[in-house]
Design an enzyme around this catalytic site. Sequence first.
Site, short mmCIF file in Angstrom:
data_model
loop_
_atom_site.label_atom_id
_atom_site.label_comp_id
_atom_site.label_asym_id
_atom_site.label_seq_id
_atom_site.Cartn_x
_atom_site.Cartn_y
_atom_site.Cartn_z
N GLY A 22 1.00 -1.44 -0.25
CA GLY A 22 0.02 -0.02 0.43
C GLY A 22 1.44 0.83 0.12
N GLN A 42 9.96 -1.37 -33.76
CA GLN A 42 8.94 -0.62 -34.36
C GLN A 42 10.08 -0.98 -36.30
OE1 GLN A 42 5.98 -0.48 -34.76
NE2 GLN A 42 5.44 -0.13 -36.52
N GLU A 75 12.13 3.17 -8.12
CA GLU A 75 12.56 4.13 -7.47
C GLU A 75 11.93 5.50 -7.71
OE1 GLU A 75 17.05 4.62 -7.76
OE2 GLU A 75 16.79 2.05 -7.99
#
Length: 380
Positions: free
Chosen positions: A121, A327, A354
Amino acid sequence: MTAFSLEPGQRAWCAELRRLAAERLRPLADKGEPGHVNRPLVAELGALGLLPRLFTSGALDLCLMRESLAYACTEAETALALQGLGAHPVHAHGTPGQKERWLPQVGDGSAVAAFALSEPGAGSDAAALSLTAHPDGPGRWRLTGEKCWISNAPEADLYTVFARTTPGAGARGVTAFLVPAGRPGLTGTGLDMLSPHPIGALGFDGVPVSADDVLGEVDGGFRVAMGTLNLFRPSVGAFAVGMAQAALDATLEHTARREAFGGRLSDLQSVSHQVAEMALRTEAARLMVYAAATAYDAGEGDVPKRAAMAKLLATETAQYVVDHAVQLHGARALQRGHLLEHLYREVRAPRIYEGASEVQRGIIAKELYKELSKNPEADR
């Protein structure tokens, strides 16, 4: 040396690191098992003298190491970075006894370190930690709660653990503890994550800690955490730059020789302009990373803002560059074992760990308004 130009010796060292990564570290990385600590790889980083350098070098040096290793072997880069992240609080805030016991082992790769901050949490909101250090007599506590998304868990040998010692005090009520693996009540499980390096969850069921395990001061753990992150955030950007450069170089080579539509891909303006954009963004990110690291080494006051900017720009840039590289390569880049397939999996996580990109924007804005409030011209 300025923030924008490396000295010849630094450039030569980076080239040597790329060579070592390709020739000595890459073979060990290939033998590792995804999701588990590769101890032979960590030991080789120690044998090469790179792990001890984590504790004797500045931020720019750390960035150069991470960028160079990432270019040729992301697994080696990550193993190095996690040793530094987990053990830097010991180096910066540990007692002589803590340092003597653990830093030589981390430096030679015989002990694996981990930085245990995030919780189920409280990922990006580090001040909202709920892992609790319950008093258990003078100078003693029992840790109860959970940590989640901890790199090197549950296989690390030592953990820098951040726990709440004063309820309701927010960031001011957190303490950093050095917790060796094997403490009673400490358990862990591995998590099956996209990133190939080990990540796990830790459970604390009354884990005993004492004043001898405190890093820094009681209730001063948030400063320990933020000091560590301010050092390592620019180097996360360096990791991203290394990946972006590897993807860019692969794309340059591919488009220069790939025949299509009656010529080479590089002859198509849409392709060459895209490659130019990839190069532009990569170099811009590199310069911001070097500038932030140089500011840290110089002890400048705006390091939190610069570190956040460097991590944000570099990780978002790497995502852009790797995606466009895939791509331009086409379907071959999606095959298992292709460099870009590997980078595509690696590049996503740094935008989250981080401090997610959104958190970095919040830090930047906060620092900007703080600067404004200190400006005597601000009210005009």
